[in-house]
Design a protein around this motif. Structure first.
Motif, PDB file in Angstrom:
ATOM      1  N   LEU A   1       1.412  -1.316  -0.100  1.00  0.00           N
ATOM      2  CA  LEU A   1       0.159  -0.013   0.325  1.00  0.00           C
ATOM      3  C   LEU A   1       0.758   1.124   0.369  1.00  0.00           C
ATOM      4  N   THR A   2       2.392   1.068   1.073  1.00  0.00           N
ATOM      5  CA  THR A   2       2.743   2.256   1.007  1.00  0.00           C
ATOM      6  C   THR A   2       3.352   2.504  -0.873  1.00  0.00           C
ATOM      7  N   ALA A   3       4.201   1.314  -0.882  1.00  0.00           N
ATOM      8  CA  ALA A   3       4.465   1.834  -2.534  1.00  0.00           C
ATOM      9  C   ALA A   3       3.233   2.072  -3.127  1.00  0.00           C
ATOM     10  N   GLN A   4       2.225   1.508  -3.545  1.00  0.00           N
ATOM     11  CA  GLN A   4       0.976   2.146  -5.146  1.00  0.00           C
ATOM     12  C   GLN A   4       1.466   4.047  -3.980  1.00  0.00           C
ATOM     13  N   ARG A   5       0.669   4.229  -2.893  1.00  0.00           N
ATOM     14  CA  ARG A   5       0.544   5.651  -2.527  1.00  0.00           C
ATOM     15  C   ARG A   5       2.054   6.460  -3.075  1.00  0.00           C
ATOM     16  N   HIS A   6       3.630   5.870  -3.004  1.00  0.00           N
ATOM     17  CA  HIS A   6       4.120   6.465  -3.169  1.00  0.00           C
ATOM     18  C   HIS A   6       4.016   6.648  -4.325  1.00  0.00           C
ATOM     19  N   TRP A   7       4.180   5.198  -5.506  1.00  0.00           N
ATOM     20  CA  TRP A   7       4.031   5.259  -7.695  1.00  0.00           C
ATOM     21  C   TRP A   7       3.031   6.680  -7.330  1.00  0.00           C
ATOM     22  N   ARG A   8       1.855   7.284  -6.753  1.00  0.00           N
ATOM     23  CA  ARG A   8       1.244   7.939  -7.011  1.00  0.00           C
ATOM     24  C   ARG A   8       1.002   9.556  -7.299  1.00  0.00           C
ATOM     25  N   LEU A   9       1.446   9.582  -5.892  1.00  0.00           N
ATOM     26  CA  LEU A   9       2.621  10.943  -5.339  1.00  0.00           C
ATOM     27  C   LEU A   9       2.781  11.321  -6.614  1.00  0.00           C
ATOM     28  N   TYR A  10       3.807  10.647  -7.466  1.00  0.00           N
ATOM     29  CA  TYR A  10       4.982  10.583  -8.191  1.00  0.00           C
ATOM     30  C   TYR A  10       4.531  10.747  -9.129  1.00  0.00           C
ATOM     31  N   ARG A  11       3.689  10.178  -9.396  1.00  0.00           N
ATOM     32  CA  ARG A  11       2.832  10.582 -10.716  1.00  0.00           C
ATOM     33  C   ARG A  11       2.291  11.938 -10.825  1.00  0.00           C
ATOM     34  N   GLN A  12       1.651  12.347 -10.170  1.00  0.00           N
ATOM     35  CA  GLN A  12       0.949  13.413  -9.810  1.00  0.00           C
ATOM     36  C   GLN A  12       1.789  14.785  -9.838  1.00  0.00           C
ATOM     37  N   ALA A  13       2.626  14.896  -9.281  1.00  0.00           N
ATOM     38  CA  ALA A  13       4.002  15.424  -9.614  1.00  0.00           C
ATOM     39  C   ALA A  13       4.261  15.553 -10.881  1.00  0.00           C
ATOM     40  N   MET A  14       4.389  14.305 -11.322  1.00  0.00           N
ATOM     41  CA  MET A  14       5.197  14.336 -13.102  1.00  0.00           C
ATOM     42  C   MET A  14       4.299  15.064 -13.649  1.00  0.00           C
TER      43      MET A  14
END
Length: 166
Positions: free
Chosen positions: A151-164
């Protein structure tokens, strides 16, 4: 500077019997080393720098507590690392550290005028109060279950995608 080492060292000095303090990650500045010497605390403090994950686990497992009165954190992963190993935590009562601890740690105001006294009192309480360390370890293990790695990895991935995307 945001890890608040000077407050930990001064609080440690106020305990009836100072116990060893192990500092991991990074290195202390020359000013911090002079500060430690000026307090007569050099014999109680070991700076061991950055560690491999296995060595960090070994150090944490041998600890009485993780004392982490950070002044600012983006998340506070060391808190969960300690809790996952049943190590009691003392941390800041504000921001990400308090949020991550979620009531499973002793919380102190590490910014205020009484920060050193409050931190020292929390450390002494943990050392002196029968069963407190075990209860915090139990609560910490429960708290960790709320942060599964997937879940932590998924949340980080989502944040990185939003930032990009922006």
């Amino acid at each position: 500077p945001r890890k608040n080492h000077p407050a930990v060292i001064q609080a440690l000095r106020r305990l009836p019997s100072p116990i060893p303090l192990v500092l991991t990650g990074g290195s202390l500045s020359a000013a911090e080393l002079r500060f430690i010497d000026s307090l007569g605390m050099s014999s109680y403090i070991r700076q061991i720098g950055f560690l491999s994950p296995r060595d960090l686990c070994a150090v944490l497992q041998g600890a009485v507590a993780l004392v982490y009165p950070s002044l600012y954190e983006g998340f506070g992963l060391p808190i969960l690392e300690a809790m996952s190993l049943s190590v009691p935590v003392v941390t800041s009562s504000f921001g990400a550290t308090a949020e991550v601890a979620g009531g499973a740690a002793l919380l102190v105001d590490s910014r205020g005028a009484g920060a050193i006294d409050e931190l020292g009192a929390a450390m002494a309480r943990l050392l002196e109060m029968d069963g407190l360390g075990e209860e915090l370890a139990r609560l910490g293990r429960l708290r960790c279950s709320e942060f599964p790695w997937e879940l932590t990895a998924q949340r980080h991935w989502r944040l990185y995608r939003q930032a990009m995307v922006g």
